[in-house]
Design a protein around this motif. Structure first.
Motif, PDB file in Angstrom:
ATOM      1  N   VAL A 319     -17.129 -55.304   2.706  1.00  0.00           N
ATOM      2  CA  VAL A 319     -17.480 -56.084   3.900  1.00  0.00           C
ATOM      3  C   VAL A 319     -18.961 -55.864   4.204  1.00  0.00           C
ATOM      4  CG1 VAL A 319     -16.603 -54.208   5.393  1.00  0.00           C
ATOM      5  CG2 VAL A 319     -16.982 -56.480   6.352  1.00  0.00           C
ATOM      6  N   TYR A 320     -19.688 -56.962   4.432  1.00  0.00           N
ATOM      7  CA  TYR A 320     -21.120 -56.893   4.745  1.00  0.00           C
ATOM      8  C   TYR A 320     -21.355 -57.416   6.158  1.00  0.00           C
ATOM      9  CZ  TYR A 320     -21.876 -56.459  -0.337  1.00  0.00           C
ATOM     10  OH  TYR A 320     -21.857 -56.052  -1.641  1.00  0.00           O
ATOM     11  N   HIS A 321     -22.183 -56.714   6.911  1.00  0.00           N
ATOM     12  CA  HIS A 321     -22.539 -57.157   8.267  1.00  0.00           C
ATOM     13  C   HIS A 321     -23.888 -56.553   8.636  1.00  0.00           C
ATOM     14  CE1 HIS A 321     -21.541 -53.083   9.696  1.00  0.00           C
ATOM     15  NE2 HIS A 321     -20.524 -53.159   8.853  1.00  0.00           N
ATOM     16  N   THR A 322     -24.604 -57.193   9.545  1.00  0.00           N
ATOM     17  CA  THR A 322     -25.830 -56.600  10.104  1.00  0.00           C
ATOM     18  C   THR A 322     -25.802 -56.817  11.604  1.00  0.00           C
ATOM     19  OG1 THR A 322     -27.184 -58.598  10.077  1.00  0.00           O
ATOM     20  CG2 THR A 322     -27.110 -57.352   8.038  1.00  0.00           C
ATOM     21  N   LYS A 323     -26.665 -56.097  12.304  1.00  0.00           N
ATOM     22  CA  LYS A 323     -26.703 -56.230  13.768  1.00  0.00           C
ATOM     23  C   LYS A 323     -27.139 -57.623  14.189  1.00  0.00           C
ATOM     24  CE  LYS A 323     -27.460 -51.506  15.371  1.00  0.00           C
ATOM     25  NZ  LYS A 323     -28.453 -50.560  15.881  1.00  0.00           N
ATOM     26  N   ARG A 324     -28.056 -58.214  13.416  1.00  0.00           N
ATOM     27  CA  ARG A 324     -28.635 -59.499  13.825  1.00  0.00           C
ATOM     28  C   ARG A 324     -27.814 -60.696  13.379  1.00  0.00           C
ATOM     29  NH1 ARG A 324     -35.122 -58.833  12.902  1.00  0.00           N
ATOM     30  NH2 ARG A 324     -35.394 -57.054  14.293  1.00  0.00           N
ATOM     31  N   MET A 325     -27.024 -60.529  12.326  1.00  0.00           N
ATOM     32  CA  MET A 325     -26.311 -61.680  11.758  1.00  0.00           C
ATOM     33  C   MET A 325     -25.233 -62.188  12.712  1.00  0.00           C
ATOM     34  SD  MET A 325     -24.848 -62.183   7.933  1.00  0.00           S
ATOM     35  CE  MET A 325     -23.519 -61.006   7.922  1.00  0.00           C
ATOM     36  N   GLN A 326     -25.290 -63.477  13.016  1.00  0.00           N
ATOM     37  CA  GLN A 326     -24.283 -64.105  13.882  1.00  0.00           C
ATOM     38  C   GLN A 326     -23.241 -64.793  13.000  1.00  0.00           C
ATOM     39  OE1 GLN A 326     -24.275 -63.519  17.272  1.00  0.00           O
ATOM     40  NE2 GLN A 326     -25.870 -62.109  16.595  1.00  0.00           N
ATOM     41  N   ARG A 394     -15.007 -48.141   5.192  1.00  0.00           N
ATOM     42  CA  ARG A 394     -16.190 -48.949   5.535  1.00  0.00           C
ATOM     43  C   ARG A 394     -16.454 -48.796   7.022  1.00  0.00           C
ATOM     44  NH1 ARG A 394     -16.072 -48.807   1.056  1.00  0.00           N
ATOM     45  NH2 ARG A 394     -16.299 -50.360  -0.588  1.00  0.00           N
ATOM     46  N   HIS A 395     -17.713 -48.602   7.371  1.00  0.00           N
ATOM     47  CA  HIS A 395     -18.065 -48.508   8.778  1.00  0.00           C
ATOM     48  C   HIS A 395     -18.195 -49.913   9.347  1.00  0.00           C
ATOM     49  CE1 HIS A 395     -19.738 -46.829  12.419  1.00  0.00           C
ATOM     50  NE2 HIS A 395     -20.633 -47.802  12.386  1.00  0.00           N
ATOM     51  N   LEU A 396     -17.427 -50.196  10.392  1.00  0.00           N
ATOM     52  CA  LEU A 396     -17.450 -51.527  11.005  1.00  0.00           C
ATOM     53  C   LEU A 396     -18.085 -51.462  12.395  1.00  0.00           C
ATOM     54  CD1 LEU A 396     -13.869 -52.804  10.158  1.00  0.00           C
ATOM     55  CD2 LEU A 396     -15.988 -53.587   9.153  1.00  0.00           C
ATOM     56  N   PRO A 397     -18.672 -52.554  12.873  1.00  0.00           N
ATOM     57  CA  PRO A 397     -19.148 -52.580  14.252  1.00  0.00           C
ATOM     58  C   PRO A 397     -17.978 -52.352  15.211  1.00  0.00           C
ATOM     59  CG  PRO A 397     -19.965 -54.474  13.046  1.00  0.00           C
ATOM     60  CD  PRO A 397     -18.990 -53.790  12.153  1.00  0.00           C
ATOM     61  N   LYS A 398     -18.300 -51.765  16.361  1.00  0.00           N
ATOM     62  CA  LYS A 398     -17.260 -51.354  17.314  1.00  0.00           C
ATOM     63  C   LYS A 398     -16.317 -52.506  17.682  1.00  0.00           C
ATOM     64  CE  LYS A 398     -17.070 -48.362  21.370  1.00  0.00           C
ATOM     65  NZ  LYS A 398     -17.885 -47.742  22.435  1.00  0.00           N
ATOM     66  N   SER A 399     -16.885 -53.661  18.002  1.00  0.00           N
ATOM     67  CA  SER A 399     -16.072 -54.798  18.444  1.00  0.00           C
ATOM     68  C   SER A 399     -15.110 -55.228  17.342  1.00  0.00           C
ATOM     69  CB  SER A 399     -16.964 -55.968  18.844  1.00  0.00           C
ATOM     70  OG  SER A 399     -17.775 -56.342  17.742  1.00  0.00           O
ATOM     71  N   LEU A 400     -15.617 -55.251  16.103  1.00  0.00           N
ATOM     72  CA  LEU A 400     -14.821 -55.663  14.958  1.00  0.00           C
ATOM     73  C   LEU A 400     -13.679 -54.672  14.708  1.00  0.00           C
ATOM     74  CD1 LEU A 400     -15.467 -58.130  13.165  1.00  0.00           C
ATOM     75  CD2 LEU A 400     -16.277 -56.546  11.449  1.00  0.00           C
ATOM     76  N   TYR A 401     -13.999 -53.387  14.833  1.00  0.00           N
ATOM     77  CA  TYR A 401     -13.007 -52.321  14.626  1.00  0.00           C
ATOM     78  C   TYR A 401     -11.854 -52.457  15.624  1.00  0.00           C
ATOM     79  CZ  TYR A 401     -11.047 -47.607  14.379  1.00  0.00           C
ATOM     80  OH  TYR A 401     -10.195 -46.539  14.262  1.00  0.00           O
ATOM     81  N   HIS A 402     -12.216 -52.705  16.890  1.00  0.00           N
ATOM     82  CA  HIS A 402     -11.185 -52.824  17.922  1.00  0.00           C
ATOM     83  C   HIS A 402     -10.357 -54.092  17.759  1.00  0.00           C
ATOM     84  CE1 HIS A 402     -12.149 -49.202  19.950  1.00  0.00           C
ATOM     85  NE2 HIS A 402     -13.385 -49.551  20.232  1.00  0.00           N
ATOM     86  N   GLN A 403     -11.011 -55.177  17.339  1.00  0.00           N
ATOM     87  CA  GLN A 403     -10.274 -56.429  17.086  1.00  0.00           C
ATOM     88  C   GLN A 403      -9.257 -56.253  15.958  1.00  0.00           C
ATOM     89  OE1 GLN A 403     -13.858 -59.003  16.971  1.00  0.00           O
ATOM     90  NE2 GLN A 403     -12.458 -60.616  17.579  1.00  0.00           N
TER      91      GLN A 403
END
Length: 445
Positions: A319-326, A394-403
């Motif tokens: 899984v790929y994600h960045t802080k800025r990517m919408q 994999r480290h996920l953003p907080k919101s994604l982890y909770h969802q």
């Protein structure tokens, strides 16, 4: 009288130059190496940890668009060329090796809905909200020349998708209906309708080139054969599919991205159930693209992540994600199987590695051997609990982890309720429906 003489070949133990490493004779008899497995396990563990340390997938961001990136197209002949279309009607041609825009043209009024490069690579087609199909030359105009399309076709309705035949001068568009066009004519040579008000995507099969498939707004996926006058068959699902992509190696298989957060892989011969349901996203999946090997595919989602799935695996390997990517709108896998390109809402195109920990550039022979050896070790010990835990984490953003957690709880609650209903009902009155069969409503032929 017999004389026994030691006979040695210097090639077996003498270095060619003093810069080479010393050759060590090895006896591979397993009885002489009782701790071989434990040693290999330690090496596999270290290799797995190092892979996570060196996993740096993000390579570059191509910025220059003034509105969200709505569609992208790969060049059919050049690895380093990418085309992108944005929501303000602008089309850009990028050079990926230099990571810069080489050409910009104002193609349409409103959104660029679809674009595709002709199989020869000399020109490309775009469709937009202004009801036009435009045919453009790939090379930039000379000094003082006007930027004009080679041909413009004005349609009756808005076009929402576009794809080109692999060998012939034929392309397909979708909107209110699926139209097949000849490049030399200004009206479609064939139109397919099946009681649907609009289509969102159309794709030619890269292997069986006369076949094509489309995603419709009535939650169906429709299959066509250009040699026939009517559509072949369609499968109606519980929720709408956004896009689909054919497997470039297996002619019958296609994968579609759905609004219900899942991705489905079908065999077109047996549409009554998908072969695999790929789950992991926590919002609608907007686009999907296969790797050229046909073994994996990549998906773009509204949940601001890009995921890579094995074609027969139910869960993503990366899984790929960045802080800025919408919200990620479109995704492409490069033709050399090394890179992934994602276009998102916030006007950027991002370049990722397909294998997050891969070292780019030329590898020395010893380096390549070491990489292959550690890869084999990881495969050998992949099911050991500690190695599996490190490799899968994999480290996920907080919101994604909770969802993700919330969806898991909801799914478990539904399962529990179903079990309880079955337990307190007459035997056989509440049948067990498998996960794969749940999402298909019916198949119409």
């Amino acid at each position: 009288m017999k004389v026994k003489v030691l006979s040695r070949n210097p090639d077996d133990y003498v270095r060619e130059t003093k810069l080479d490493i010393q050759r060590v004779p090895r006896n591979y008899d397993p009885t002489l190496h009782p701790f071989e497995v434990s040693r290999e396990y330690t090496r596999a563990l270290n290799a797995t940890k190092l892979e996570r340390v060196f996993a740096k997938p993000f390579l570059a961001s191509l910025d220059g668009h003034r509105d969200g990136v709505n569609c992208m197209a790969k060049h059919t002949r050049s690895l380093s060329t990418l085309l992108s279309g944005s929501c303000d009607g602008e089309v850009k041609v990028w050079n990926l090796t230099k990571r810069e825009c080489v050409r910009t043209l104002q193609a349409h009024e409103g959104f660029v809905r679809g674009m595709v490069v002709r199989y020869c690579g000399a020109s490309f087609f775009t469709v937009g909200d202004d009801k036009t199909i435009k045919h453009w030359k790939m090379e930039a105009p000379g000094y003082g020349e006007e930027v004009e399309p080679l041909n413009t076709i004005l349609g009756k309705t808005v076009f929402t998708g576009l794809d080109h035949h692999q060998k012939d001068a034929v392309f397909a568009t979708c909107g209110q209906q699926v139209d097949i066009w000849d490049e030399q004519r200004s009206s479609p040579i064939r139109s397919f309708t099946w009681g649907v008000d609009s289509f969102s995507a159309v794709r030619f099969n890269p292997v069986e080139t006369e076949l094509l498939a489309s995603c419709a707004s009535d939650r169906s996926i429709v299959l066509y054969d250009m040699r026939e006058s009517a559509p072949l068959k369609k499968v109606i699902m519980t929720m709408r599919s956004n896009t689909l992509c054919w497997n470039p190696m297996e002619a019958y298989y296609f994968t579609c991205s759905n609004e219900d957060y899942n991705i489905y892989t079908y065999d077109m011969r047996y549409l009554d159930r998908p072969i695999t349901v790929h789950m992991d996203h926590v919002s609608a999946v907007l686009d999907v693209d296969y790797s050229p090997t046909g073994k994996e595919f990549v998906s773009a989602s509204f949940d601001k992540t890009v995921r890579i799935f094995p074609k027969d695996g139910g869960h993503s390997r990366e899984v790929y994600h960045t802080k800025r990517m919408q919200h990620v709108i479109c995704i492409k896998w490069s033709a050399d199987n090394k890179y992934i390109l994602s276009g998102s809402d916030e006007m950027n195109i991002r370049l990722w590695k397909a294998n997050a920990a891969e070292k780019l550039g030329v590898l020395a022979p010893r380096e390549r051997e070491a990489t292959d050896y550690s890869q084999k070790l990881k495969e050998k010990f992949q099911h050991h609990p500690q190695i599996r835990r490190i490799a899968h984490h994999r480290h996920l953003p907080k919101s994604l982890y909770h969802q993700t957690k919330e969806l898991r709880v909801m799914k478990e609650a539904r399962r529990r309720k179903e079990r309880n209903v079955r337990k307190h009902s007459k035997p056989g009155s509440v049948p067990v429906v498998s996960e794969r069969e749940k999402h298909v409503v019916t198949v119409v032929k």
